[in-house]
Design a protein around this motif. Structure first.
Motif, PDB file in Angstrom:
ATOM      1  N   VAL A 186       0.833  -1.204   0.000  1.00 27.55           N
ATOM      2  CA  VAL A 186       0.000   0.000   0.000  1.00 27.55           C
ATOM      3  C   VAL A 186       0.864   1.249   0.000  1.00 27.55           C
ATOM      4  N   ILE A 187       1.805   1.326   0.942  1.00 23.17           N
ATOM      5  CA  ILE A 187       2.649   2.528   1.032  1.00 23.17           C
ATOM      6  C   ILE A 187       3.572   2.626  -0.172  1.00 23.17           C
ATOM      7  N   GLY A 188       4.143   1.495  -0.597  1.00 19.52           N
ATOM      8  CA  GLY A 188       5.035   1.530  -1.757  1.00 19.52           C
ATOM      9  C   GLY A 188       4.324   1.953  -3.026  1.00 19.52           C
ATOM     10  N   SER A 248      11.681  -2.108   2.641  1.00 16.32           N
ATOM     11  CA  SER A 248      11.083  -2.704   1.447  1.00 16.32           C
ATOM     12  C   SER A 248      10.347  -1.710   0.569  1.00 16.32           C
ATOM     13  N   ILE A 249       9.934  -0.582   1.114  1.00 14.35           N
ATOM     14  CA  ILE A 249       9.184   0.401   0.338  1.00 14.35           C
ATOM     15  C   ILE A 249       9.949   0.875  -0.902  1.00 14.35           C
ATOM     16  N   PRO A 250      11.272   1.139  -0.822  1.00 12.67           N
ATOM     17  CA  PRO A 250      11.968   1.634  -2.024  1.00 12.67           C
ATOM     18  C   PRO A 250      11.853   0.700  -3.223  1.00 12.67           C
ATOM     19  N   ILE A 265       9.992   2.169  -6.563  1.00 14.34           N
ATOM     20  CA  ILE A 265      10.761   2.351  -7.798  1.00 14.34           C
ATOM     21  C   ILE A 265      10.246   1.426  -8.894  1.00 14.34           C
ATOM     22  N   ASN A 266       9.883   0.204  -8.511  1.00 20.41           N
ATOM     23  CA  ASN A 266       9.340  -0.741  -9.492  1.00 20.41           C
ATOM     24  C   ASN A 266       8.021  -0.238 -10.072  1.00 20.41           C
ATOM     25  N   LEU A 267       7.145   0.266  -9.206  1.00 16.73           N
ATOM     26  CA  LEU A 267       5.852   0.756  -9.682  1.00 16.73           C
ATOM     27  C   LEU A 267       6.002   2.048 -10.480  1.00 16.73           C
TER      28      LEU A 267
END
Length: 330
Positions: free
Chosen positions: A118-120, A204-206, A210-212
């Motif tokens: 969600v946050i990522g 894990s958020i980065p 970045i992927n999204l």
């Protein structure tokens, strides 16, 4: 190539008839060349396959063999190999502690993955809307957080949430929560999991963001223009344009995060070694403590093998979702 031959046509007159000559026979050299070209990709993959079998396959076989042995310090000192069949698996599967750890691991993984995704995703969508300078600044911060070694990040969080001289307790005390001035964040199961979850989510958020963000750059801008002409708002534009394009990336990223969080070891062990009272042990910690801590190496191997089976089950479920999505698209 054609040749001319004399013959009689249907009217009885003699004429010239053209017949096609048979194609030239292929010599051995072109055939061998084609075969060599067809086998070239497999030959190029062979070193990677051999390295995978050596580095991953042999430890997996060795772990499976140990899980069927009674291997304790006595057997190690005397160099004895005592096979006990499936006794280790019977003991593990019959232990209520094992099932408590399984339940705890699944809940811990689910909570972390939901927060991370969600946050990522929100941060990734924010990156797509920011200007160039702010985007570069945010990307730089994300890369720094992502590049920090796990143990270094865990040490920083231990200092932040330390009972004495911790930054978090000092800030809460200065804001008026004086009872938090000497609070022990690692003293209970829930507070320990809260600190570990905050650490894992922060790390894990980065990757997700970045992927999204990279996935959003593949969406044609014409689709957003068409949606705006149809009167679509922000949510409608996201649900009808953005989400369908991001869905494959979300599925793949969620699957990777499930695996990474499920087998998280250094964050939990370095933070509090599965304490207090072994209440924050997940399956990797449980296998390590039973195997190396209690020196029941066969038991630890059996727990590790069962952990891999759980991950294989999750992998099969993910592949089923991917195949179903491909069928729906067809």
């Amino acid at each position: 190539m054609s040749v001319q031959t004399e013959g009689t046509d249907t009217a009885g007159a003699t004429g010239v008839r053209k017949t096609e000559a048979p194609p030239p026979r292929e010599t051995g050299r072109p055939v061998a060349k084609r075969r060599a070209g067809a086998s070239a990709p497999y030959l190029l993959l062979l070193p990677a396959l051999l390295a995978t079998l050596i580095l991953l396959g042999w430890p997996l076989v060795k772990n499976g063999m140990l899980s069927f042995q009674n291997l304790n310090p006595r057997q190690l000192i005397l160099h004895l190999t005592e096979w006990n069949g499936i006794d280790n698996y019977k003991e593990v599967l019959g232990s209520p502690d094992f099932w408590k750890v399984v339940k705890r691991t699944v809940l811990f993984t689910a909570a972390n993955v939901v927060l991370i995704m969600v946050i990522g995703t929100l941060v990734g969508l924010l990156l797509a809307r920011l200007g160039k300078k702010m985007r570069l600044l945010l990307l730089f911060g994300l890369v720094l957080a992502w590049a920090m070694p796990v143990l270094a990040a865990t040490t920083v969080f231990q200092w932040l949430f330390a009972q004495r001289f911790g930054v978090v307790n000092a800030v809460l005390d200065s804001l008026g929560w004086h009872s938090m001035a000497d609070h022990n964040w690692l003293g209970t199961q829930m507070s320990t999991f809260s600190v570990v979850t905050l650490l894992i989510v922060w790390q894990s958020i980065p990757f997700v963001a970045i992927n999204l963000y990279a996935a959003t750059t593949t969406i044609p801008k014409e689709l957003y223009e068409a949606a705006s002409l149809d009167g679509a708002g922000a949510w409608k534009s996201f649900s009808s344009v953005t989400f369908p394009f991001l869905k494959p990336f979300l599925l793949a990223t969620t699957f990777l995060e499930v695996i990474w969080v499920f087998k998280a070891f250094p964050q939990i062990f370095a933070m509090n070694e599965g304490g207090p009272d072994r209440l924050t042990e997940t399956l990797p910690i449980y296998a390590f403590i039973e195997g190396f801590g209690n020196q029941h190496f066969g038991m630890g191997s059996a727990i590790a093998f069962l952990t891999m089976l759980v991950l294989l089950f999750l992998t099969a479920y993910y592949l089923r979702l991917v195949l179903k999505q491909e069928e729906d698209e067809l």
